[in-house]
Design a protein around this motif. Structure first.
Motif, PDB file in Angstrom:
ATOM      1  N   LEU A 141       0.821  -1.210   0.000  1.00 30.31           N
ATOM      2  CA  LEU A 141       0.000   0.000   0.000  1.00 30.31           C
ATOM      3  C   LEU A 141       0.857   1.263   0.000  1.00 30.31           C
ATOM      4  O   LEU A 141       0.610   2.214  -0.727  1.00 30.31           O
ATOM      5  CB  LEU A 141      -0.940  -0.011   1.206  1.00 30.31           C
ATOM      6  N   ILE A 142       1.885   1.218   0.851  1.00 27.90           N
ATOM      7  CA  ILE A 142       2.766   2.397   0.930  1.00 27.90           C
ATOM      8  C   ILE A 142       3.498   2.601  -0.405  1.00 27.90           C
ATOM      9  O   ILE A 142       3.609   3.717  -0.916  1.00 27.90           O
ATOM     10  CB  ILE A 142       3.757   2.234   2.091  1.00 27.90           C
ATOM     11  N   SER A 143       4.008   1.461  -0.981  1.00 27.10           N
ATOM     12  CA  SER A 143       4.710   1.560  -2.269  1.00 27.10           C
ATOM     13  C   SER A 143       3.772   2.096  -3.354  1.00 27.10           C
ATOM     14  O   SER A 143       4.142   2.936  -4.189  1.00 27.10           O
ATOM     15  CB  SER A 143       5.253   0.196  -2.687  1.00 27.10           C
ATOM     16  N   GLY A 144       2.530   1.563  -3.345  1.00 26.67           N
ATOM     17  CA  GLY A 144       1.558   2.016  -4.339  1.00 26.67           C
ATOM     18  C   GLY A 144       1.271   3.500  -4.210  1.00 26.67           C
ATOM     19  O   GLY A 144       1.160   4.218  -5.196  1.00 26.67           O
ATOM     20  N   MET A 145       1.142   3.943  -2.947  1.00 27.81           N
ATOM     21  CA  MET A 145       0.892   5.366  -2.724  1.00 27.81           C
ATOM     22  C   MET A 145       2.052   6.211  -3.209  1.00 27.81           C
ATOM     23  O   MET A 145       1.874   7.267  -3.841  1.00 27.81           O
ATOM     24  CB  MET A 145       0.626   5.615  -1.236  1.00 27.81           C
ATOM     25  N   LEU A 146       3.292   5.713  -2.927  1.00 26.14           N
ATOM     26  CA  LEU A 146       4.466   6.471  -3.371  1.00 26.14           C
ATOM     27  C   LEU A 146       4.554   6.544  -4.903  1.00 26.14           C
ATOM     28  O   LEU A 146       4.819   7.598  -5.480  1.00 26.14           O
ATOM     29  CB  LEU A 146       5.731   5.825  -2.796  1.00 26.14           C
ATOM     30  N   VAL A 147       4.342   5.346  -5.544  1.00 30.57           N
ATOM     31  CA  VAL A 147       4.406   5.320  -7.021  1.00 30.57           C
ATOM     32  C   VAL A 147       3.305   6.194  -7.611  1.00 30.57           C
ATOM     33  O   VAL A 147       3.535   6.961  -8.570  1.00 30.57           O
ATOM     34  CB  VAL A 147       4.294   3.866  -7.521  1.00 30.57           C
ATOM     35  N   SER A 148       2.090   6.074  -7.077  1.00 35.08           N
ATOM     36  CA  SER A 148       0.973   6.887  -7.573  1.00 35.08           C
ATOM     37  C   SER A 148       1.269   8.367  -7.407  1.00 35.08           C
ATOM     38  O   SER A 148       0.996   9.184  -8.302  1.00 35.08           O
ATOM     39  CB  SER A 148      -0.316   6.519  -6.836  1.00 35.08           C
ATOM     40  N   SER A 149       1.828   8.713  -6.265  1.00 33.78           N
ATOM     41  CA  SER A 149       2.165  10.119  -6.025  1.00 33.78           C
ATOM     42  C   SER A 149       3.216  10.608  -7.022  1.00 33.78           C
ATOM     43  O   SER A 149       3.137  11.732  -7.555  1.00 33.78           O
ATOM     44  CB  SER A 149       2.680  10.298  -4.596  1.00 33.78           C
ATOM     45  N   TYR A 150       4.214   9.719  -7.296  1.00 32.73           N
ATOM     46  CA  TYR A 150       5.271  10.102  -8.244  1.00 32.73           C
ATOM     47  C   TYR A 150       4.689  10.383  -9.630  1.00 32.73           C
ATOM     48  O   TYR A 150       4.973  11.407 -10.268  1.00 32.73           O
ATOM     49  CB  TYR A 150       6.318   9.001  -8.303  1.00 32.73           C
ATOM     50  N   PHE A 151       3.852   9.413 -10.115  1.00 32.05           N
ATOM     51  CA  PHE A 151       3.284   9.596 -11.454  1.00 32.05           C
ATOM     52  C   PHE A 151       2.289  10.749 -11.502  1.00 32.05           C
ATOM     53  O   PHE A 151       2.137  11.405 -12.535  1.00 32.05           O
ATOM     54  CB  PHE A 151       2.623   8.293 -11.911  1.00 32.05           C
ATOM     55  N   ALA A 152       1.605  10.988 -10.383  1.00 30.60           N
ATOM     56  CA  ALA A 152       0.690  12.126 -10.339  1.00 30.60           C
ATOM     57  C   ALA A 152       1.461  13.442 -10.476  1.00 30.60           C
ATOM     58  O   ALA A 152       1.069  14.351 -11.214  1.00 30.60           O
ATOM     59  CB  ALA A 152      -0.115  12.109  -9.043  1.00 30.60           C
ATOM     60  N   VAL A 153       2.582  13.507  -9.724  1.00 35.84           N
ATOM     61  CA  VAL A 153       3.427  14.711  -9.825  1.00 35.84           C
ATOM     62  C   VAL A 153       3.994  14.848 -11.234  1.00 35.84           C
ATOM     63  O   VAL A 153       4.025  15.939 -11.823  1.00 35.84           O
ATOM     64  CB  VAL A 153       4.562  14.655  -8.780  1.00 35.84           C
ATOM     65  N   LEU A 154       4.450  13.702 -11.823  1.00 34.58           N
ATOM     66  CA  LEU A 154       5.008  13.728 -13.180  1.00 34.58           C
ATOM     67  C   LEU A 154       3.957  14.164 -14.199  1.00 34.58           C
ATOM     68  O   LEU A 154       4.241  14.977 -15.090  1.00 34.58           O
ATOM     69  CB  LEU A 154       5.532  12.336 -13.531  1.00 34.58           C
ATOM     70  N   ALA A 155       2.734  13.638 -14.054  1.00 28.47           N
ATOM     71  CA  ALA A 155       1.658  14.014 -14.976  1.00 28.47           C
ATOM     72  C   ALA A 155       1.313  15.490 -14.853  1.00 28.47           C
ATOM     73  O   ALA A 155       1.058  16.171 -15.848  1.00 28.47           O
ATOM     74  CB  ALA A 155       0.419  13.157 -14.692  1.00 28.47           C
ATOM     75  N   ALA A 156       1.319  15.972 -13.606  1.00 31.13           N
ATOM     76  CA  ALA A 156       1.031  17.392 -13.400  1.00 31.13           C
ATOM     77  C   ALA A 156       2.099  18.260 -14.054  1.00 31.13           C
ATOM     78  O   ALA A 156       1.787  19.285 -14.675  1.00 31.13           O
ATOM     79  CB  ALA A 156       0.938  17.684 -11.901  1.00 31.13           C
ATOM     80  N   ARG A 157       3.365  17.838 -13.916  1.00 33.25           N
ATOM     81  CA  ARG A 157       4.448  18.603 -14.545  1.00 33.25           C
ATOM     82  C   ARG A 157       4.313  18.613 -16.075  1.00 33.25           C
ATOM     83  O   ARG A 157       4.495  19.646 -16.723  1.00 33.25           O
ATOM     84  CB  ARG A 157       5.794  18.004 -14.149  1.00 33.25           C
ATOM     85  N   ARG A 158       3.996  17.419 -16.607  1.00 28.74           N
ATOM     86  CA  ARG A 158       3.845  17.336 -18.064  1.00 28.74           C
ATOM     87  C   ARG A 158       2.656  18.162 -18.544  1.00 28.74           C
ATOM     88  O   ARG A 158       2.707  18.782 -19.616  1.00 28.74           O
ATOM     89  CB  ARG A 158       3.682  15.867 -18.473  1.00 28.74           C
ATOM     90  N   ALA A 159       1.599  18.152 -17.764  1.00 27.95           N
ATOM     91  CA  ALA A 159       0.434  18.967 -18.118  1.00 27.95           C
ATOM     92  C   ALA A 159       0.801  20.446 -18.121  1.00 27.95           C
ATOM     93  O   ALA A 159       0.427  21.202 -19.024  1.00 27.95           O
ATOM     94  CB  ALA A 159      -0.722  18.695 -17.155  1.00 27.95           C
ATOM     95  N   ASN A 160       1.562  20.844 -17.085  1.00 28.89           N
ATOM     96  CA  ASN A 160       2.005  22.241 -17.021  1.00 28.89           C
ATOM     97  C   ASN A 160       2.923  22.592 -18.195  1.00 28.89           C
ATOM     98  O   ASN A 160       2.836  23.672 -18.783  1.00 28.89           O
ATOM     99  CB  ASN A 160       2.724  22.500 -15.693  1.00 28.89           C
ATOM    100  N   ASP A 161       3.809  21.608 -18.524  1.00 29.36           N
ATOM    101  CA  ASP A 161       4.707  21.830 -19.660  1.00 29.36           C
ATOM    102  C   ASP A 161       3.913  21.972 -20.957  1.00 29.36           C
ATOM    103  O   ASP A 161       4.230  22.803 -21.821  1.00 29.36           O
ATOM    104  CB  ASP A 161       5.696  20.668 -19.792  1.00 29.36           C
ATOM    105  N   ALA A 162       2.860  21.133 -21.101  1.00 31.38           N
ATOM    106  CA  ALA A 162       2.036  21.190 -22.304  1.00 31.38           C
ATOM    107  C   ALA A 162       1.305  22.521 -22.401  1.00 31.38           C
ATOM    108  O   ALA A 162       1.217  23.134 -23.476  1.00 31.38           O
ATOM    109  CB  ALA A 162       1.035  20.031 -22.317  1.00 31.38           C
ATOM    110  N   VAL A 163       0.793  22.973 -21.256  1.00 25.52           N
ATOM    111  CA  VAL A 163       0.109  24.269 -21.236  1.00 25.52           C
ATOM    112  C   VAL A 163       1.080  25.391 -21.586  1.00 25.52           C
ATOM    113  O   VAL A 163       0.764  26.291 -22.382  1.00 25.52           O
ATOM    114  CB  VAL A 163      -0.533  24.509 -19.845  1.00 25.52           C
ATOM    115  N   SER A 164       2.283  25.321 -21.020  1.00 24.81           N
ATOM    116  CA  SER A 164       3.287  26.344 -21.314  1.00 24.81           C
ATOM    117  C   SER A 164       3.695  26.308 -22.794  1.00 24.81           C
ATOM    118  O   SER A 164       3.842  27.351 -23.448  1.00 24.81           O
ATOM    119  CB  SER A 164       4.528  26.126 -20.439  1.00 24.81           C
ATOM    120  N   ALA A 165       3.860  25.057 -23.304  1.00 23.07           N
ATOM    121  CA  ALA A 165       4.234  24.922 -24.718  1.00 23.07           C
ATOM    122  C   ALA A 165       3.140  25.470 -25.622  1.00 23.07           C
ATOM    123  O   ALA A 165       3.419  26.149 -26.617  1.00 23.07           O
ATOM    124  CB  ALA A 165       4.503  23.454 -25.045  1.00 23.07           C
ATOM    125  N   LYS A 166       1.885  25.177 -25.290  1.00 22.85           N
ATOM    126  CA  LYS A 166       0.771  25.695 -26.084  1.00 22.85           C
ATOM    127  C   LYS A 166       0.738  27.215 -26.021  1.00 22.85           C
ATOM    128  O   LYS A 166       0.484  27.897 -27.027  1.00 22.85           O
ATOM    129  CB  LYS A 166      -0.547  25.119 -25.585  1.00 22.85           C
TER     130      LYS A 166
END
Length: 268
Positions: free
Chosen positions: A29-54
């Protein structure tokens, strides 16, 4: 008294399998939460990058659009200025070629210099916009005017050169796809002038060739426009000029035929 931590430890020792399963589940559970948090942060960064690129792309497109608009305005202004300049030179050439005072023989050198200046402008205009048919026609017209002046002032060789350039331009325009109708209409007249200059230079054979070409073109124009008497009149004049040239080289029989052809056309 035994602490809760000690009791928990004892329970784990008594039931190691259950304790291991609970530990594994908790770790998962802890590992899943950590991995989910990592990908959530990564997705948020990519979304921000996409918005900035647009946003940057939109800015670049807007800048490109504004630049294109400025360029189009500049081109329009330049074209307008060029058209106005050409019109001014056209008027200048008309004045120089039609002015009665300048037609006197003593003013011919001045007239040639004035037309040379106009010819320089037309040549520049033609070189900078070869695709513009109007510029090409204007250049051909200027060459013809200059050729006429040279002919009237006795400078046959220079006039011959000017008319050769005019004829070459008009031929090219007439052979384009689609052809320039005005060039085809002007070509026989230019050929007649060139033939006259060739006669002045005692190049009678060349003159005959030019007259034959003018006849061929005027005949085609007359056939396409049977109701236009102007083409028939020009065709008759072509045959008459050809007759004079043929008589000059001693071919009296061909000259007589050409004169008769001119008379027949005039009687139509």
């Amino acid at each position: 008294p035994i602490s809760a931590l000690a009791r928990g430890w004892r329970w784990c020792r008594r039931k190691p399998i259950v304790a291991s399963l609970i530990t594994a589940i908790a770790a998962s559970l802890i590992s899943g939460m950590l991995v989910s948090s990592y990908f959530a942060v990564l997705a948020a960064r990519r979304a921000n990058d996409a918005v900035s690129a647009k946003r940057e792309t939109d800015k670049a497109l807007q800048a490109e659009s504004e630049a294109r608009s400025r360029t189009q305005k500049a081109l329009f202004a330049m074209t307008l200025a060029k058209d106005q300049a050409r019109q001014a030179v056209d008027n200048y050439v008309d004045l120089v070629t039609t002015d009665v005072a300048l037609s006197e023989r003593r003013f011919q050198p001045l007239r040639r210099r004035l037309l040379d200046d106009a010819l320089t402008y037309y040549q520049w205009l033609s070189d900078t916009s070869r695709a513009n048919r109007t510029n090409q026609l204007n250049l051909a017209g200027a060459c013809q005017n200059l050729g006429r002046v040279h002919l009237s002032s006795g400078s046959a060789e220079k006039g011959h050169q000017s008319l050769q350039e005019a004829v070459q331009i008009l031929r090219e325009l007439s052979q384009q796809d689609p052809p320039v109708d005005e060039a085809e209409k002007q070509l026989p007249g230019a050929l007649n002038l060139l033939a006259q200059l060739a006669m002045e230079l005692s190049r009678t054979t060349e003159a005959v060739e030019h007259y034959h070409e003018a006849i061929e073109i005027d005949q085609a124009l007359a056939d396409r426009h049977p109701d236009n008497q102007e083409y028939l009149s020009e065709l008759a004049a072509d045959y008459n000029n050809l007759g004079e040239a043929l008589r000059r080289i001693g071919d009296n029989e061909a000259a007589e035929q050409s004169f008769r052809q001119a008379i027949e056309i005039k009687q139509k």
